[in-house]
Design a protein around this motif. Structure first.
Motif, PDB file in Angstrom:
ATOM      1  N   MET A  47     -26.525 105.143 -10.717  1.00 31.24           N
ATOM      2  CA  MET A  47     -25.457 105.767  -9.929  1.00 31.24           C
ATOM      3  C   MET A  47     -26.020 106.749  -8.898  1.00 31.24           C
ATOM      4  SD  MET A  47     -22.415 104.681 -10.326  1.00 31.24           S
ATOM      5  CE  MET A  47     -23.107 103.026 -10.386  1.00 31.24           C
TER       6      MET A  47
ATOM      7  N   PRO B  83     -22.867 103.819  -1.007  1.00 31.60           N
ATOM      8  CA  PRO B  83     -22.220 103.065   0.085  1.00 31.60           C
ATOM      9  C   PRO B  83     -21.396 101.859  -0.394  1.00 31.60           C
ATOM     10  CG  PRO B  83     -24.450 103.707   0.705  1.00 31.60           C
ATOM     11  CD  PRO B  83     -24.309 104.010  -0.755  1.00 31.60           C
ATOM     12  N   PRO B  84     -21.903 101.031  -1.323  1.00 33.94           N
ATOM     13  CA  PRO B  84     -21.041  99.923  -1.771  1.00 33.94           C
ATOM     14  C   PRO B  84     -19.772 100.405  -2.478  1.00 33.94           C
ATOM     15  CG  PRO B  84     -23.323  99.549  -2.451  1.00 33.94           C
ATOM     16  CD  PRO B  84     -23.250 100.945  -1.917  1.00 33.94           C
ATOM     17  N   LEU B  85     -19.861 101.516  -3.214  1.00 33.20           N
ATOM     18  CA  LEU B  85     -18.664 102.065  -3.863  1.00 33.20           C
ATOM     19  C   LEU B  85     -17.648 102.504  -2.815  1.00 33.20           C
ATOM     20  CD1 LEU B  85     -19.777 104.311  -6.871  1.00 33.20           C
ATOM     21  CD2 LEU B  85     -18.120 102.435  -6.937  1.00 33.20           C
TER      22      LEU B  85
ATOM     23  N   ALA C 166     -15.907  99.625  -1.354  1.00 33.59           N
ATOM     24  CA  ALA C 166     -14.885  99.065  -2.241  1.00 33.59           C
ATOM     25  C   ALA C 166     -13.606  99.906  -2.226  1.00 33.59           C
ATOM     26  CB  ALA C 166     -15.421  98.957  -3.662  1.00 33.59           C
TER      27      ALA C 166
ATOM     28  N   ALA D  38     -10.295 100.096   1.584  1.00 33.77           N
ATOM     29  CA  ALA D  38      -8.951  99.582   1.854  1.00 33.77           C
ATOM     30  C   ALA D  38      -7.867 100.549   1.373  1.00 33.77           C
ATOM     31  CB  ALA D  38      -8.773  98.216   1.195  1.00 33.77           C
ATOM     32  N   SER D  39      -8.078 101.206   0.246  1.00 31.33           N
ATOM     33  CA  SER D  39      -7.002 102.009  -0.366  1.00 31.33           C
ATOM     34  C   SER D  39      -7.299 103.503  -0.406  1.00 31.33           C
ATOM     35  CB  SER D  39      -6.759 101.548  -1.817  1.00 31.33           C
ATOM     36  OG  SER D  39      -6.687 100.153  -1.895  1.00 31.33           O
TER      37      SER D  39
ATOM     38  N   THR E  82     -16.903 107.648  -7.864  1.00 32.21           N
ATOM     39  CA  THR E  82     -16.625 106.867  -9.074  1.00 32.21           C
ATOM     40  C   THR E  82     -15.200 107.138  -9.563  1.00 32.21           C
ATOM     41  OG1 THR E  82     -17.758 108.561 -10.393  1.00 32.21           O
ATOM     42  CG2 THR E  82     -19.014 106.593  -9.837  1.00 32.21           C
TER      43      THR E  82
ATOM     44  N   TYR F 182     -12.844 105.276  -7.198  1.00 36.30           N
ATOM     45  CA  TYR F 182     -12.902 103.848  -7.529  1.00 36.30           C
ATOM     46  C   TYR F 182     -12.073 103.558  -8.783  1.00 36.30           C
ATOM     47  CZ  TYR F 182     -14.912  99.364  -8.801  1.00 36.30           C
ATOM     48  OH  TYR F 182     -15.083  98.053  -9.150  1.00 36.30           O
ATOM     49  N   ASP F 183     -12.229 104.391  -9.795  1.00 39.17           N
ATOM     50  CA  ASP F 183     -11.458 104.188 -11.032  1.00 39.17           C
ATOM     51  C   ASP F 183      -9.967 104.431 -10.789  1.00 39.17           C
ATOM     52  OD1 ASP F 183     -13.771 103.610 -12.374  1.00 39.17           O
ATOM     53  OD2 ASP F 183     -14.004 105.607 -13.243  1.00 39.17           O
TER      54      ASP F 183
ATOM     55  N   ASN G  54      -8.624 101.395  -9.161  1.00 46.08           N
ATOM     56  CA  ASN G  54      -8.739 100.170  -9.949  1.00 46.08           C
ATOM     57  C   ASN G  54      -8.180 100.251 -11.368  1.00 46.08           C
ATOM     58  OD1 ASN G  54     -10.197  98.134  -8.201  1.00 46.08           O
ATOM     59  ND2 ASN G  54     -11.518  99.929  -7.976  1.00 46.08           N
TER      60      ASN G  54
ATOM     61  N   PRO H  97      -5.103 100.075 -13.706  1.00 38.05           N
ATOM     62  CA  PRO H  97      -3.697  99.692 -13.635  1.00 38.05           C
ATOM     63  C   PRO H  97      -2.815 100.766 -14.274  1.00 38.05           C
ATOM     64  CG  PRO H  97      -4.849  98.391 -15.297  1.00 38.05           C
ATOM     65  CD  PRO H  97      -5.875  99.256 -14.650  1.00 38.05           C
TER      66      PRO H  97
END
Lengths: 323, 323
Positions: free
Chosen positions: B143, B149-151, B154, B157-158, B284, B287-288, B291, B293
């Motif tokens: 981490m 950068p990839p995180l 991802a 968009a949101s 992180t 991202y969580d 992602n 729900p």
């Protein structure tokens, strides 16, 4: 071979509805990949692969993997391309797991390996190495040489029950490979970049004798290009009796060099890299062999297939005649 | 907070029977740790922690983590010590998952952080850094800056739905932190070794105002020592309104230096390391957040707590007065 997770139809329908890919016609678990749950998702528009990420994949690393696949597909490499949902995201959640939909690749992986397969996979690998150059984010190889001593320690208690003397042989191999690795001491670093890291026959699809696609990028990382070749030499160039097939190796190197010629230092390092690759797969398989309960769904792979490979590569003179 | 896996009593009994730790009296899931399933296992002999490794932990990396804990415990550090079974293995399989039994640590993590906690955790961290020196196997930080950068991609968009302008602010932070990281360009490498990587308040137990133990080593890795301190400055030295508490930071650095004095280069790098640590946890968590729900068992942590930290550390002059 495993489908781990069942997806309730209403959850699936809601998930697929988030994408502009048509209506679901069918969705069946497929027995490809041992790390994740994969489904063949047929919609009114096309076939897709739906992947639910199970254990072993750190969700925070998924963006790197999916980003790499998207980048490589954009470069024209035939690999699963992550499909973006209506909100432009390539990752979602389904059945409580991270989930992605990728394009479906046609073809089948070769059950009987012939020389021409090896030449073709060499060339495809070299293209991947060149195509990945513009994907600048790095992912260190979590299964590189640093990971091997703790794995061996974890196998110390039971390893010799798998084969007498195995632990001592692995100790000896680690003592040889560790200090001989590229970038260690006087050993030069090699050209590096994005590698597949697991280019075994079941990850390479063929149609009519030509490579139609590469799949399963979840061991991909940023490492020596020649190490990827060393892994593939292990994976493709031995017969079912673990006898080395020099014709296959020669063809693989020839195929690779038809796209990306190897440097003298890469060539000189290949025997130690191939020895290290044998150690890596021997260790992870040994670890899984010891730690898989008898009633598990997944059948562990026999680690001893890699002991023969380890011995072969360790005994090589440099350069071997097939290189 | 999560117990993910139920263990059938007969399986538990068979598993515990493989260890010389007495008979099971009780086994209850405990709400500590979000990555794995943890149980308080009481036997006729003592209390233990039984951990089932869920997703996010690569089973092939478990030997490194357990080896580190065993090594540190052997050096006298108070941390969970893996218990070996009758076959001398510290890792087994239970309910289809990798599983380990470790010693039970007494104490409780501090709900109301005071200055003396920070001084004590600084000192405990520095001891960990020194104690880990003889554990030579390395684990790269999965981490670290390369993963960011990839995180961020991802979350592109949101991300702005969580807070307007967030993605641009993170782009800007990455463009600053990446090239300023120790070891990049003219920025010197720093002393490095085994770090905890996640020394948040809920991973530090206290009894009567003194550290009684450190837990949860599953983000441990081999990295700059000062980065561990930078993470802890983020984790401990802000109040509930995300206001920086200079007294806490001063105490933490003082505690750290009472055991291991910082070098001038470490001190100079702390603002950028702390900025990077804020970016890492912001990313992180973001991202969580995106992602997870709505019906998930795990409640994601608010990423915006780390935006305030990021802004604070980015704005620092070097050296800040509390350092």
């Amino acid at each position: 071979m495993a489908v781990y997770t069942d997806v309730p139809p209403e959850e699936l329908s809601r998930f697929v509805g988030g994408y502009d890919i048509g209506e679901t016609v069918s969705c069946h678990g497929i027995a490809e990949g041992v790390e994740n749950s994969n489904f063949l998702l047929r919609t009114t528009r096309a076939d897709f692969i739906l992947t639910l990420y199970e254990r072993r994949v750190n969700p925070h690393e998924l963006p790197w993997f999916l980003g790499l696949m998207q980048y490589l597909a954009g470069q024209g490499l035939s690999c699963p391309r992550p499909v973006a949902d209506r909100a432009a995201a390539t990752l979602g959640t389904l059945a409580g797991r991270p989930a992605a939909i990728t394009t479906f690749l046609h073809g089948a992986w070769p059950r009987d390996i012939e020389t021409f397969h090896c030449e073709a996979v060499g060339a495809a690998m070299a293209r991947l190495h060149l195509d990945g150059a513009g994907y600048t984010a790095e992912r260190r190889n979590s299964m590189g040489p640093a990971a091997w001593p703790p794995l061996l320690d974890a196998c110390r208690a039971s390893g010799d029950q798998v084969q007498h003397g195995l632990v001592a042989e692995l100790d000896d191999a680690l003592a040889f490979v560790g200090p001989s690795w590229p970038g260690q001491g006087a050993h030069p670093a090699l050209p590096r970049g994005q590698i597949h890291g697991d280019l075994f026959p079941d990850n390479v699809f063929f149609i009519d004798g030509r490579v139609s696609g590469l799949i399963d990028f979840y061991f991909a990382c940023t490492d020596w290009f020649a190490y990827d070749l060393a892994i593939a030499l292990n994976a493709w160039c031995f017969d079912a009796h673990v006898a080395f097939c020099p014709d296959r190796a020669r063809a693989m190197v020839r195929g690779y060099e038809s796209v990306r010629p190897l440097g003298a230092e890469e060539r000189a390092a290949l025997p130690v890299l191939a020895t290290g690759a044998a150690v890596r797969f021997l260790l992870t398989r040994l670890y899984d062999w010891i730690n898989t309960p008898p009633d598990a769904l997944v059948t562990p792979k026999n680690p001893l297939d890699y002991l023969g490979r380890l011995r072969f590569f360790r005994a090589l003179t440099t350069p071997p005649e097939w290189l």
